[in-house]
Design a protein around this motif. Sequence first.
Motif, PDB file in Angstrom:
ATOM      1  N   PRO A  30       0.813  -1.229   0.000  1.00 45.01           N
ATOM      2  CA  PRO A  30       0.000   0.000   0.000  1.00 45.01           C
ATOM      3  C   PRO A  30       0.845   1.277   0.000  1.00 45.01           C
ATOM      4  N   ILE A  31       1.915   1.298   0.788  1.00 50.49           N
ATOM      5  CA  ILE A  31       2.764   2.490   0.827  1.00 50.49           C
ATOM      6  C   ILE A  31       3.484   2.660  -0.509  1.00 50.49           C
ATOM      7  N   LEU A  32       3.873   1.542  -1.157  1.00 53.98           N
ATOM      8  CA  LEU A  32       4.489   1.620  -2.482  1.00 53.98           C
ATOM      9  C   LEU A  32       3.526   2.265  -3.482  1.00 53.98           C
ATOM     10  N   ARG A  33       2.251   1.894  -3.419  1.00 49.89           N
ATOM     11  CA  ARG A  33       1.262   2.481  -4.334  1.00 49.89           C
ATOM     12  C   ARG A  33       1.023   3.953  -4.028  1.00 49.89           C
ATOM     13  N   CYS A  34       1.052   4.316  -2.748  1.00 50.64           N
ATOM     14  CA  CYS A  34       0.901   5.735  -2.389  1.00 50.64           C
ATOM     15  C   CYS A  34       2.056   6.556  -2.953  1.00 50.64           C
ATOM     16  N   LEU A  35       3.279   6.068  -2.784  1.00 50.95           N
ATOM     17  CA  LEU A  35       4.444   6.787  -3.302  1.00 50.95           C
ATOM     18  C   LEU A  35       4.392   6.882  -4.825  1.00 50.95           C
TER      19      LEU A  35
ATOM     20  N   GLN B 190      -6.072  12.368  -1.160  1.00 52.21           N
ATOM     21  CA  GLN B 190      -7.330  11.627  -1.160  1.00 52.21           C
ATOM     22  C   GLN B 190      -7.160  10.257  -1.820  1.00 52.21           C
ATOM     23  N   ARG B 191      -6.384  10.192  -2.900  1.00 57.29           N
ATOM     24  CA  ARG B 191      -6.112   8.904  -3.551  1.00 57.29           C
ATOM     25  C   ARG B 191      -5.287   7.993  -2.644  1.00 57.29           C
ATOM     26  N   CYS B 192      -4.327   8.560  -1.928  1.00 57.95           N
ATOM     27  CA  CYS B 192      -3.544   7.763  -0.974  1.00 57.95           C
ATOM     28  C   CYS B 192      -4.436   7.204   0.129  1.00 57.95           C
ATOM     29  N   LEU B 193      -5.388   8.012   0.578  1.00 57.34           N
ATOM     30  CA  LEU B 193      -6.316   7.546   1.609  1.00 57.34           C
ATOM     31  C   LEU B 193      -7.160   6.383   1.096  1.00 57.34           C
ATOM     32  N   GLU B 194      -7.572   6.437  -0.152  1.00 57.05           N
ATOM     33  CA  GLU B 194      -8.345   5.340  -0.748  1.00 57.05           C
ATOM     34  C   GLU B 194      -7.504   4.074  -0.861  1.00 57.05           C
ATOM     35  N   ILE B 195      -6.196   4.219  -1.129  1.00 60.68           N
ATOM     36  CA  ILE B 195      -5.315   3.055  -1.226  1.00 60.68           C
ATOM     37  C   ILE B 195      -5.150   2.384   0.128  1.00 60.68           C
ATOM     38  N   LEU B 196      -5.053   3.195   1.197  1.00 61.04           N
ATOM     39  CA  LEU B 196      -4.842   2.638   2.542  1.00 61.04           C
ATOM     40  C   LEU B 196      -6.135   2.129   3.168  1.00 61.04           C
ATOM     41  N   GLN B 197      -7.283   2.487   2.617  1.00 65.22           N
ATOM     42  CA  GLN B 197      -8.566   2.154   3.233  1.00 65.22           C
ATOM     43  C   GLN B 197      -8.788   0.650   3.416  1.00 65.22           C
ATOM     44  N   PRO B 198      -8.504  -0.221   2.414  1.00 69.85           N
ATOM     45  CA  PRO B 198      -8.804  -1.657   2.601  1.00 69.85           C
ATOM     46  C   PRO B 198      -7.855  -2.383   3.553  1.00 69.85           C
TER      47      PRO B 198
ATOM     48  N   ASN C 125      -3.857   4.058  11.960  1.00 70.87           N
ATOM     49  CA  ASN C 125      -3.316   5.318  12.467  1.00 70.87           C
ATOM     50  C   ASN C 125      -2.906   6.240  11.319  1.00 70.87           C
ATOM     51  N   ALA C 126      -2.325   5.646  10.268  1.00 71.39           N
ATOM     52  CA  ALA C 126      -1.928   6.455   9.109  1.00 71.39           C
ATOM     53  C   ALA C 126      -3.155   7.078   8.449  1.00 71.39           C
ATOM     54  N   ARG C 127      -4.243   6.312   8.345  1.00 74.64           N
ATOM     55  CA  ARG C 127      -5.466   6.856   7.749  1.00 74.64           C
ATOM     56  C   ARG C 127      -6.028   8.008   8.581  1.00 74.64           C
ATOM     57  N   VAL C 128      -5.999   7.850   9.901  1.00 79.61           N
ATOM     58  CA  VAL C 128      -6.509   8.913  10.776  1.00 79.61           C
ATOM     59  C   VAL C 128      -5.711  10.198  10.589  1.00 79.61           C
TER      60      VAL C 128
END
Length: 722
Positions: free
Chosen positions: A419-424, A478-486, A494-497
Amino acid sequence: MSTSSVSKGCFVFKPSAKKKKKTPGLEDYFLHGCDGAEHRETRFKLCQELWDQIKADTEVLQDELNRKILDSLLDFTRKCSFTRQHSDWAAQMRASEIPTAALVLGVNVPDHDMTFQSLSDLLQQSVSPHVASVQAKECGALKHLMKRVLERLMGTAVTVDDDEEEEAAELANTPLHKSVHCSLSTLCDWYNAKTKKSSSDTPGKKRSSPVREDPQQPPVVIIFKDLEAFNPRVLQDFILICSRYIQRLPLMFIFGIATSPSTIQRILPHSVSSLLCIELFQSLSCTQHLATVIDKLILTPHFPFKLNGKVMQVLVSIFLYHDFSVRNFIKGVQLALLEHFHSQPLSVLCCKKKEALLNVMQLSQSDLERIRQLPSFKRYVEEQEPQEQLNLLTDDTHLKVVCQKLVKELRKYHKHYYPILRCLHTLTTSLPRYPLGKQIRELHITCLEKNVWDNEEYQSAMKLLKMLAKDELIALLQRCLEILQPVKSKKMKNARVQLEELLAKLKQLDTVAAEAPPCVEESLTSPVKNLGKKTDLFQLQKTLLEMNETRRSKKLSPFEVLRNEALEFIDVLVKTHLPTPESQTLNEVCYYSSSATVRRHLNATPRTSIQAALNSPYYYLQNNSLITEDGSVSNAAPDICVVYKLHLECGRLINLYDWLEAYSTVVSAAEGNNPDSDSFGKVDEVKHARFIRAVSELEFLGFIKSTKQKTDHVARLTWGGC
């Protein structure tokens, strides 16, 4: 078996049908020479399960990616069939015009078979049962093309005016009913009989299964898989013949094109292409296909087997610089999977979490010693307290408990890594020139090889991200938040919060407060105004220095403060969750690292293999008499090996007589002849014939060639050993 005949001849006796020998399969290869006898069956079972999972997931992905283009083709065939049956065919189509779909699939030819198979199955299920696929290699002449089309449509043997073809028809695998004549009029008669039979069999009945549209007159679809490879003349004649039967037979063509639609104009003249009503269909590019396969199959924590950076780079390089084949890429992954479970005894832990924890408790004494010898485990032991080090190296029970803990940590690492790789990747691909690569595989390979934050490209990307506007930054976060959501874990929660809090603050910012105060703005612009006046070099330098100092001392706006805070948060996530896999303890259990083995199997070098066989025949023949200590070829080696070794001692031109004399001497020694005898080394008819055959084989392999400079010499073509 003996026979008697008035004349001499060659007789062929077919062997009786016997039970075929079992072909060595995956299990035989895996269990033969497998490193580590413990848990051999368990490792094979795990390997087989992952192998089948790769195959099944790939087929599902292939269907999903080709669904759009296949649906378009199905609609095209239905539309053509409907138009023919429910309107004036002559009014809709020009005279002798055949509906044709030009399907551009790309240069990844090995992947085309799967696409055409799916297309053929869908056509037979929903459009027409009359579908035939042909390839250029089996249609060298018009009669061959006609024969293949009729056989695959009619399901019976077809005869042509050739004895050779009649014999081939007898050996064919098609059901041998009554042979029919090879012509389209025969196909028309068969089609009329079929359609009349189908319409009379089910009068007024409704079909329960997914029915084809108007099954009474379904189209006859002919698929040309590799249009570029067909003989242009054969294809032209076939189209001309078919155009004469279009009023009697609802023909439809599908052209498989690997290069460009202009191929049709190149192969077919206007007089022939004008007989076709062509519609173009473009499939998904192979690079997009590969990106999807990597994203769904490799960049996921649900697949326990992993590839390290070098192996991944080898597979991607072979794809980009050789064949663009996703199918061969998948074969490379499967090969790496097989080699990993075959050569790594600890691969018994490369499975699902619960199963891996159970397998840890079943490890033998030798397996535990292997764990203690792993480089990553040695680093882990060095970081522990002295008493803990002693327990890890001496207490097997304690080691198993610690290994269970380490396996869980490795699972968590993979769960957070992707997930962090996709966010970056989402953040960096929004920047110009893609500092960390346009494709996520490029970023993934970078993260596998070393810590990504140590790269200059990463640091430059973070600087560019600090120049983003408010709306752009909010959209990316916002896109990073969607990636971390599942992702379900405490750290990701904690990262999402924190991300949600940052987004809320950014959205609440007042646009007026984000602007700089007028006094600061005037102080920034006043030196710029002074630059327009006439000044000397000293004054210009002084003004530029003042501007630089003013920018440094400028007070950050609330948006800039929040932007820096958000990027620092992303930077912390990257440094926490994207360290290299080699830094993780027990990474050797899941990661395959032998890139040389993968390259040797997938990117084979035939010349090197041939030279190795000729230099070391024992490696292939396993005959003890061929073993030599100094690297030379034994005089008992096959003739071609002896001749090859002798030719290495020659220069550019080789004297055939001297070469024959040297060969005869070596062969005489191998036969055990007395070196002092007069006949030793002399050339007789048998040796001469053997020498000629060996030289011919070398010429066939490309090591030598005849030359016009000297009639009794040959030219050497290769230099250097293997």
